[in-house]
Each structure stands twice: as structure tokens, then as C-alpha cells.
Motif scaffolding. Structure first.
Motif, PDB file in Angstrom:
ATOM      1  N   ASN A   5     100.827   9.583  41.140  1.00  0.00           N
ATOM      2  CA  ASN A   5      99.607  10.038  41.675  1.00  0.00           C
ATOM      3  C   ASN A   5      98.507   9.573  40.694  1.00  0.00           C
ATOM      4  O   ASN A   5      98.490  10.326  39.427  1.00  0.00           O
ATOM      5  CB  ASN A   5      99.508  11.673  41.860  1.00  0.00           C
ATOM      6  N   ILE A   6      97.504   8.627  41.178  1.00  0.00           N
ATOM      7  CA  ILE A   6      96.664   8.212  39.933  1.00  0.00           C
ATOM      8  C   ILE A   6      95.138   8.456  40.172  1.00  0.00           C
ATOM      9  O   ILE A   6      94.368   7.777  39.894  1.00  0.00           O
ATOM     10  CB  ILE A   6      96.907   6.934  39.472  1.00  0.00           C
ATOM     11  N   ILE A   7      94.865   9.269  41.072  1.00  0.00           N
ATOM     12  CA  ILE A   7      93.544   9.608  41.789  1.00  0.00           C
ATOM     13  C   ILE A   7      92.695   9.808  40.693  1.00  0.00           C
ATOM     14  O   ILE A   7      91.540   9.421  40.662  1.00  0.00           O
ATOM     15  CB  ILE A   7      93.617  10.928  42.798  1.00  0.00           C
ATOM     16  N   GLU A   8      93.015  10.476  39.472  1.00  0.00           N
ATOM     17  CA  GLU A   8      92.190  10.973  38.322  1.00  0.00           C
ATOM     18  C   GLU A   8      92.687   9.957  37.111  1.00  0.00           C
ATOM     19  O   GLU A   8      92.154  10.721  36.061  1.00  0.00           O
ATOM     20  CB  GLU A   8      92.254  12.493  38.118  1.00  0.00           C
ATOM     21  N   LEU A   9      93.318   8.969  37.343  1.00  0.00           N
ATOM     22  CA  LEU A   9      93.648   8.112  36.279  1.00  0.00           C
ATOM     23  C   LEU A   9      92.387   7.363  35.703  1.00  0.00           C
ATOM     24  O   LEU A   9      91.994   6.708  36.489  1.00  0.00           O
ATOM     25  CB  LEU A   9      94.904   7.443  36.270  1.00  0.00           C
ATOM     26  N   ASP A  10      92.197   7.219  34.190  1.00  0.00           N
ATOM     27  CA  ASP A  10      91.333   6.386  33.658  1.00  0.00           C
ATOM     28  C   ASP A  10      91.936   5.091  33.414  1.00  0.00           C
ATOM     29  O   ASP A  10      91.615   3.937  33.454  1.00  0.00           O
ATOM     30  CB  ASP A  10      90.457   6.784  32.608  1.00  0.00           C
ATOM     31  N   HIS A  11      92.917   5.211  32.309  1.00  0.00           N
ATOM     32  CA  HIS A  11      93.694   4.122  31.647  1.00  0.00           C
ATOM     33  C   HIS A  11      95.212   4.581  31.598  1.00  0.00           C
ATOM     34  O   HIS A  11      95.374   5.725  31.097  1.00  0.00           O
ATOM     35  CB  HIS A  11      93.158   4.011  30.266  1.00  0.00           C
ATOM     36  N   LEU A  12      95.994   3.594  31.750  1.00  0.00           N
ATOM     37  CA  LEU A  12      97.642   3.783  31.421  1.00  0.00           C
ATOM     38  C   LEU A  12      97.963   2.579  30.942  1.00  0.00           C
ATOM     39  O   LEU A  12      97.722   1.384  31.352  1.00  0.00           O
ATOM     40  CB  LEU A  12      98.059   4.119  32.948  1.00  0.00           C
ATOM     41  N   THR A  13      98.643   3.149  29.553  1.00  0.00           N
ATOM     42  CA  THR A  13      99.476   1.989  28.822  1.00  0.00           C
ATOM     43  C   THR A  13     100.923   2.468  28.892  1.00  0.00           C
ATOM     44  O   THR A  13     101.123   3.648  28.343  1.00  0.00           O
ATOM     45  CB  THR A  13      98.895   1.761  27.306  1.00  0.00           C
ATOM     46  N   VAL A  14     101.936   1.519  29.266  1.00  0.00           N
ATOM     47  CA  VAL A  14     103.259   1.938  29.240  1.00  0.00           C
ATOM     48  C   VAL A  14     103.866   0.651  28.301  1.00  0.00           C
ATOM     49  O   VAL A  14     103.742  -0.530  29.132  1.00  0.00           O
ATOM     50  CB  VAL A  14     103.843   2.027  30.326  1.00  0.00           C
ATOM     51  N   THR A  15     104.693   0.909  27.311  1.00  0.00           N
ATOM     52  CA  THR A  15     105.386  -0.349  26.863  1.00  0.00           C
ATOM     53  C   THR A  15     106.738   0.454  26.222  1.00  0.00           C
ATOM     54  O   THR A  15     106.982   1.545  26.104  1.00  0.00           O
ATOM     55  CB  THR A  15     104.717  -0.823  25.513  1.00  0.00           C
ATOM     56  N   GLY A  16     107.743  -0.590  26.559  1.00  0.00           N
ATOM     57  CA  GLY A  16     109.120  -0.180  26.290  1.00  0.00           C
ATOM     58  C   GLY A  16     110.136   0.345  27.407  1.00  0.00           C
ATOM     59  O   GLY A  16     109.627   0.228  28.345  1.00  0.00           O
ATOM     60  N   ASP A  17     111.070   0.943  27.061  1.00  0.00           N
ATOM     61  CA  ASP A  17     112.000   1.351  27.963  1.00  0.00           C
ATOM     62  C   ASP A  17     111.663   2.758  28.423  1.00  0.00           C
ATOM     63  O   ASP A  17     112.040   3.783  27.950  1.00  0.00           O
ATOM     64  CB  ASP A  17     113.545   1.459  27.066  1.00  0.00           C
ATOM     65  N   VAL A  18     110.839   2.540  29.459  1.00  0.00           N
ATOM     66  CA  VAL A  18     110.405   3.788  30.311  1.00  0.00           C
ATOM     67  C   VAL A  18     110.743   3.743  31.618  1.00  0.00           C
ATOM     68  O   VAL A  18     110.668   2.851  32.526  1.00  0.00           O
ATOM     69  CB  VAL A  18     108.885   3.991  29.991  1.00  0.00           C
ATOM     70  N   THR A  19     111.025   4.866  32.071  1.00  0.00           N
ATOM     71  CA  THR A  19     111.237   5.226  33.640  1.00  0.00           C
ATOM     72  C   THR A  19     110.345   6.601  33.990  1.00  0.00           C
ATOM     73  O   THR A  19     110.173   7.459  33.201  1.00  0.00           O
ATOM     74  CB  THR A  19     112.773   5.468  33.643  1.00  0.00           C
ATOM     75  N   PHE A  20     110.161   6.515  35.217  1.00  0.00           N
ATOM     76  CA  PHE A  20     109.408   7.604  35.990  1.00  0.00           C
ATOM     77  C   PHE A  20     109.997   8.165  36.917  1.00  0.00           C
ATOM     78  O   PHE A  20     110.726   7.508  37.838  1.00  0.00           O
ATOM     79  CB  PHE A  20     108.140   6.992  36.560  1.00  0.00           C
ATOM     80  N   GLY A  21     110.091   9.740  37.107  1.00  0.00           N
ATOM     81  CA  GLY A  21     110.612  10.402  37.996  1.00  0.00           C
ATOM     82  C   GLY A  21     109.800  10.372  39.358  1.00  0.00           C
ATOM     83  O   GLY A  21     108.809   9.743  39.485  1.00  0.00           O
ATOM     84  N   PHE A  22     110.074  11.349  40.073  1.00  0.00           N
ATOM     85  CA  PHE A  22     109.179  11.506  41.506  1.00  0.00           C
ATOM     86  C   PHE A  22     108.120  12.510  41.278  1.00  0.00           C
ATOM     87  O   PHE A  22     108.056  13.159  40.374  1.00  0.00           O
ATOM     88  CB  PHE A  22     109.925  11.909  42.618  1.00  0.00           C
ATOM     89  N   ASP A  23     107.114  12.085  42.073  1.00  0.00           N
ATOM     90  CA  ASP A  23     105.890  13.231  41.832  1.00  0.00           C
ATOM     91  C   ASP A  23     105.260  13.352  40.707  1.00  0.00           C
ATOM     92  O   ASP A  23     104.635  14.449  40.171  1.00  0.00           O
ATOM     93  CB  ASP A  23     106.313  14.533  42.717  1.00  0.00           C
TER      94      ASP A  23
END
Length: 492
Positions: A435-453
Motif C-alpha cells: 500500500n503506497i497511498i501515503e508514500l513519498d519516496h522508496l529506495t530498496v537495494t540488496g537482497d530484500v523481500t516483502f510479505g503481504f499487506d
């Protein structure tokens, strides 16, 4: 006096070298034509390449004079919000005279995919091409009109695209295709074409940029065909720009003014610093691309203070004006020299042109400053995350901004190339878009995973150091956080 002589001698040497290069090129092209099945068609195509190559040699030392660059003249750019909507009956009349062309020559290789980029799934299991067909289908149904969808393919995308469009038969959309040219890559060291056979090894050839659309339309016969069918207007855009839908306000302005060429521009952000911009140069409107900028002025070009708008590559033109311009001998689009390294680390040159560079050849050309919503390109998986997210909803093949978004600007998203460049890897690491409705800036580097919700707000930076892994758990809410490789969570 001696210095002058040395300078003259150098000029003579360059002239001799270029003359030799042109002579060698002519011989090489003659041999290539002999290897082609359709010699007459290929000869015409390679003649255009030879003319482009000749201008490249002649203009090698000529650079744009930065001191002559001025902002667009007053009145050149109109605000979209100042344009009027046409009445319904007038809308149908204008739409029946419109042709929609999508630039479909690109492959999905930069995102780790094979085949045409337009075949990549974007939202709800629909591809760029699915969404485009849906847009035109809705238009024809709603306004009881007949707007054809025309795809400009390259030799890389033609065969697969022809196979795919078979599924749209009976979809209230007439789909036509034509191919842009196929030019040989140039070896940077020898300045000669790499290819030795027209029919073999596609890797030695390239599509010469979307500026080729004008001659491709002409030689395909479609330009004359549309004019015979009383078509008057053409809307050109990239197929990977999900914001490039038919806009009745812009069409109405084109139809009811003496303008022959309209370029949609929008306000530049830090995410758009490489985009071409409209300028005034020696009294003429012109498109300035990054590749044309002297190296010592690149930072100035990227500044959002001096160059505040950029070209979305959404263009509206009058078909009769295109025919008139092509009939002249001086239709020479600015050359973009694209240098690359290919197999075996060979340095090659591709001579390309941009469709928007033709603005200087049309009478009464204007820019239209449009909302950011008309520029939603998907060039990377960072863009893909954006258009797949709950920031947008899908309606008639177009994307609408979620009204719950507290501000109109889209967030700046940067996903690391090593782990997220490939679409397949991206989907494995982010199986459920946060959910990125209120996101301004996202930086992701490297071995990263995201779960649900997962919910992301404000500025979120996630950096997994080499040899470490970060798993964002399901249900996590990250607001103004920095997460590093040792899993420390710090206020930002």
C-alpha cells in the motif's frame, strides 16, 4: 601563420577521411542489397540510412551552441486546463477523423523479458497491448466512431505482435501494423556497417528510433490510405505510457486551430532529468535531447530550475501537414548518436532520430502542458511497482489516480538493479504490491523481500548489505524508516 596551415591541413585530412568512409559505405551497402530477397524495398531503406550516415559524418564536429539556447518563447506552451471540451456531436465527428498510433518497436529486454515490451503483463493480467486495445474499443463504443489502432513495429517485434493481435478480432477496433526501418549498426573503429548479409544475424541491425515513423508511414502506403479515408489527425505515443489516452480537449484544440503539431509536455521532477525539453534556438522551436547536450552542460540541462518541462512523447499532428513536410528535400531530423557495446565488447554506433524533433518543420507548432497523469511510462520495475499499486485504479484501459492520495505527485521509487531489474525476480520478491497511498519516496537495494499487506508511508529506505538479507514481514507498517543490513530500524 603556421598554426593556420596546420588547421587547414587537419580539415583537409578530415574531408579526405570522410570521403573515403562514404565511398566504402556505398560499396558495402551495394553488397548488402545483393543479399536481400526484396532488393528494391531494401535499396530504398538503405538509401535513407546512407543519407543519415552522410549527415553524421558532415556534422560530426558541429555542436549545439549552448549560448543560443533560450526558454520556449511566450505563447509556445498552453496549459491543458485552459482548453475546452467539445460538444458530444463534435467529438464524434473529430474522432472519426483520428488515427491512433502506438510506437511498438521496443523489446522487454531491459526488464529481463523476451519479445515485445507491449506483451508484458501490467495490471490484472492485462498487457500494455491489452490495455491499449481496451482504450480504443471503449472510445469507439462510447462515441459511436471508428478510430483505428495502428502499431509501428520493428523487425524485433513484428512477428510476435502479428501473432498476438489475432486474439482481438471482433473487438470493435481495427488494428493495423507497419514496420519502421532496419539499419546496420556501425563499428565505431572502422565507421563501417557491422552486417555483411541483410537476411542473417539480426544482432547486427537496429531500428533507428521513433523519428523514422514519418518515412515508415509514407512508404507503407498508410499515410495516403488514411488521407483517402478522410482521416485528418494522428495521435502518436509510446505503447508503454499508460497515461497516453485520447484526450478530447487536445484533439479539439488541434482541429479548431491553425496548429499542425502539438507536443504534450509536463512539469519536470527529479525523476525526469533526462527527458528532452522544448527550447527556442535561433528563432525556432526545437526539441533538445540529452544526447545533444555538450558534456560540460549536462548538469545544467538536468536542472529543474532552468528546464522546467519535458517532452512526454505524446504528439498530435495533422496528416496533410505530414505529407507536405515529407515532400520537401530539407526534412532532416537531428541525429542522436547512440553508442553501445555489443558482443565481444565491440563498440558500435547507432544513428537514431526522435519523432518530436520534427517540431521545427511544422507551421504553428505548440506545446501543451498536461497533468502528470498523462505521463505514466513503464521503463523499469520501479515504474511497474507504481502502476501495479493501489495508487491507481483501472478504468476503460486507462489508469486513474486513487482519490485517497493526499497529494497529486507520484512517489519516487528506486529499486536496486541487481535484485529487482528482472520482472520475474521483482514479482518473486514483491508478490503482493505494498500500500503506497501515503508514500513519498522508496529506495530498496540488496537482497530484500516483502510479505503481504505491507504499508509504506513517507520516506522508506531499505538497504541489505552484501551477504545479508532483509525480509519485510506481512502486515508491516513502515513510515519514515531506514532499515539497514543489520535490521536496525531508525527514525528518518
Amino acid at each position: 601563420m603556421g598554426k593556420i596551415k596546420r588547421k587547414d591541413s587537419l580539415s583537409d585530412f578530415k574531408a579526405i577521411t570522410r570521403s573515403s568512409a562514404l565511398e566504402c559505405l556505398s560499396l558495402h551497402i551495394s553488397k548488402l542489397i545483393e543479399t536481400a530477397k526484396n532488393k528494391e524495398e531494401v535499396a530504398l531503406e538503405l538509401k535513407r540510412f546512407e543519407e543519415l550516415y552522410h549527415r553524421f559524418l558532415v556534422l560530426q564536429d558541429s555542436k549545439i551552441d549552448w549560448r543560443k539556447i533560450q526558454p520556449p518563447e511566450q505563447g509556445l506552451v498552453h496549459n491543458h486546463e485552459s482548453l475546452d471540451d467539445p460538444p458530444l456531436e463534435r467529438a464524434t465527428e473529430m474522432l472519426n477523423k483520428l488515427v491512433v498510433v502506438k510506437l511498438n518497436g521496443g523489446l522487454g529486454t531491459t526488464m529481463g523479458c523476451t519479445g515485445p515490451k507491449s506483451a508484458i503483463e501490467v495490471r490484472e493480467e492485462m498487457t500494455f497491448l491489452d490495455l491499449t486495445v481496451q482504450q480504443v474499443k471503449w472510445l469507439n463504443y462510447t462515441y459511436n466512431c471508428n478510430v483505428p489502432l495502428v502499431l509501428m513495429n520493428s523487425f524485433n517485434t513484428h512477428e510476435e505482435t502479428e501473432r498476438i493481435i489475432g486474439k482481438y478480432k471482433g473487438a470493435l477496433v481495427q488494428i493495423l501494423t507497419f514496420n519502421q526501418a532496419r539499419y546496420p549498426r556501425i563499428d565505431k573503429e572502422t565507421l563501417l556497417p557491422c552486417a555483411s548479409d541483410y537476411e542473417e544475424d539480426d544482432s547486427e541491425w537496429y531500428p533507428p528510433g521513433h523519428g523514422d515513423i514519418y518515412f515508415a508511414l509514407k512508404y507503407s502506403g498508410l499515410l495516403d490510405s488514411f488521407l483517402k479515408e478522410d482521416k485528418e489527425y494522428i495521435f502518436i505515443s509510446n505503447i508503454d505510457n499508460l497515461g497516453a489516452t485520447v484526450d478530447l480537449k487536445i484533439l479539439n484544440y488541434l482541429a479548431n486551430s491553425d496548429c499542425e503539431f502539438l507536443m504534450e509536455v509536463t512539469n519536470k521532477t527529479m525523476a525526469d532529468v533526462k527527458g528532452g525539453t522544448l527550447i527556442s534556438y535561433e528563432g525556432h522551436s526545437q526539441l533538445l535531447e540529452l544526447a545533444q547536450v555538450p558534456k560540460n552542460h549536462v548538469d545544467e540541462f538536468k536542472s529543474i530550475k532552468k528546464f522546467r518541462i519535458f517532452n512526454t512523447n505524446n504528439l498530435w499532428l495533422k496528416l496533410k501537414a505530414i505529407k507536405r513536410v515529407l515532400a520537401k528535400d530539407d526534412f532532416d531530423l537531428d541525429i542522436i548518436v547512440n553508442e553501445k557495446r555489443v558482443k565481444g565488447n565491440q563498440k558500435i554506433i547507432q544513428l537514431e532520430t526522435a519523432v518530436g524533433a520534427s517540431i521545427k518543420y511544422f507551421n504553428t507548432a505548440k506545446g501543451i502542458n498536461v497533468p502528470r497523469s498523462r505521463f505514466l511510462p513503464v521503463k523499469t520495475t520501479s515504474d511497474l511497482l507504481l502502476v501495479k499499486s493501489n495508487l491507481y485504479s483501472l478504468k476503460h484501459g486507462g489508469l486513474l489516480m486513487n482519490p485517497e492520495r493526499p497529494f497529486p505527485e507520484v512517489p519516487l521509487i528506486k529499486l536496486g538493479e541487481e535484485h529487482f531489474k528482472n520482472v520475474q525476480h521483482f514479482l518473486q520478491r514483491i508478490p503482493n504490491i505494498p500500500n503506497i497511498i501515503e508514500l513519498d519516496h522508496l529506495t530498496v537495494t540488496g537482497d530484500v523481500t516483502f510479505g503481504f499487506d505491507v504499508v509504506l508511508k513517507g520516506t522508506v529506505i531499505i538497504v541489505a548489505n552484501h551477504g545479508e538479507r532483509i525480509d519485510i514481514p506481512s502486515g508491516a507498517i513502515l513510515e519514515n524508516k531506514v532499515i539497514t543490513g543489520n535490521l536496525r530500524i531508525l527514525d528518518h
